[in-house]
Design an enzyme around this catalytic site. Sequence first.
Site: not given
Ligand code: UDX
Length: 435
Positions: A264, A205, A151, A261, A30
């Site tokens: 965006k 993805k 992930l 994620c 990096d």
């Molecule tokens: C996400 C995808 O799940 C993952 O597979 C990808 O690789 C990256 O983006 P992440 O950003 O870590 O992962 O968060 P995630 O667990 O998906 O939650 C995203 C958002 O949704 C959080 O703000 C969470 O609070 C919200 N959420 C999640 C809800 O509001 N309700 C739900 O039922 C689940």
Amino acid sequence: MKISVIGLGYLGATHAVAMAKLGHEVIGIDKDVSKVESLLAGKIPFFEPGLAEALAEVLAQGKVQFQTSHSESSASADLHFLCVGTPQAADGSANTSYLDAAIDDLAPHLSPSAVVVGKSTVPVGTARKLRDRLQEKTGFEPKLVWNPEFLREGTALEDSLKPDRIVVGSFKKEDSFPLLVAYEKLLQAGSPLVELDVPTAELVKVAANAFLATKISFINAMAEIAEVAGADVVALSKAIGYDERIGNKFLRSGIGFGGGCLPKDIRGFISRAEELGVGQALSFLKEIDGINNRRRQRVIELAKQELGELSGQKITVLGVSFKPNSDDLRESPSLEIARSLAQAGAVVTVTDPKALPGLSDSQLSKVSDVDQALRGSELVILGTEWDEYRRLDPLKSKSLVKSATIIDGRNVLDVAAWQSAGWKVIALGRTISND
Ligand code: UDX
């Protein structure tokens, strides 16, 4: 095998550690000197459960090293993983310039037998452009495959070591063989392998994240209806979730999705579809984004309903990270609510078990001790459902605040227990009688 991991953010740092845990010899690269120094010192530059311990283990075994640029050693890697960020550009599209830069840096060091593995989340069509760029710079036909990463923050290492699927897209099937050798232990442990063409692998993805965002906004749209119909979205979610075709996961209503994620990626996906002339196919995702943003506004409305004029009122927001077990503040719904309340003149105190050090906002008062944060509060908002806040003692908390009213932004509190301790409980998408 010898592996280089280019880009050491959430994705790259986790992937480097995971690959070293699988027994490979890993070189993480990096340009950010402080990130590299931190990792060399065994410190993860963000909070991710279990990752620091795993890093310490692989550093002690000499399985991983970190550096700021390519070297003779990294040039002899069998696999080069591209893990750099693709942040949102001003027009909503994904900015792939870090990938271009990573390719340009790698090209002079790439051996024709090595395989370049893209893991970053990209607009469909990016891998082909990167391959062409690499070919132009190296003068040979490079081996490039696409292997999206799924992930989740908070469970990143576990997700990397026990992926629910391994997706590999290749222009030539044989190019992916070294990657499958690197992942042998994961495949032997039962992770299913999905071999695809490159555009499909790229799309998997963004399609997965768009679907997850849609599920969340769907239940939050139901919350909007439930609020005016006198219904209960939590009960509704449970009832529809029993249907196996629907499933009960990712149907938790509340203040919506945030993070680096989902928000965006749906905007980048919309933008790419428009570029490809099929914008209409994804126009519904604009509404998914809209529903998500309306939930944040709803909390502001509820606060105003409760307090009248917000100016000078003391509000405590519990949790500012975008989700529990993460210190990531990117697109955090809770943080945006806290900022909007402060802009409207409220005196906002925020607390969070992990995210406060990364928060610099002069409008918000940061208090790490939750009791201290609650003291004298006229309205409490639960914004991020950390276990600490789910387990709060309502009786003790009541003794600290000035006015015992809480907005449960994540629908996780035991309403009866809080009410019997004397709290007025307001929740999104629920009709709660506080008489
Ligand atoms: C996400 C995808 O799940 C993952 O597979 C990808 O690789 C990256 O983006 P992440 O950003 O870590 O992962 O968060 P995630 O667990 O998906 O939650 C995203 C958002 O949704 C959080 O703000 C969470 O609070 C919200 N959420 C999640 C809800 O509001 N309700 C739900 O039922 C689940």
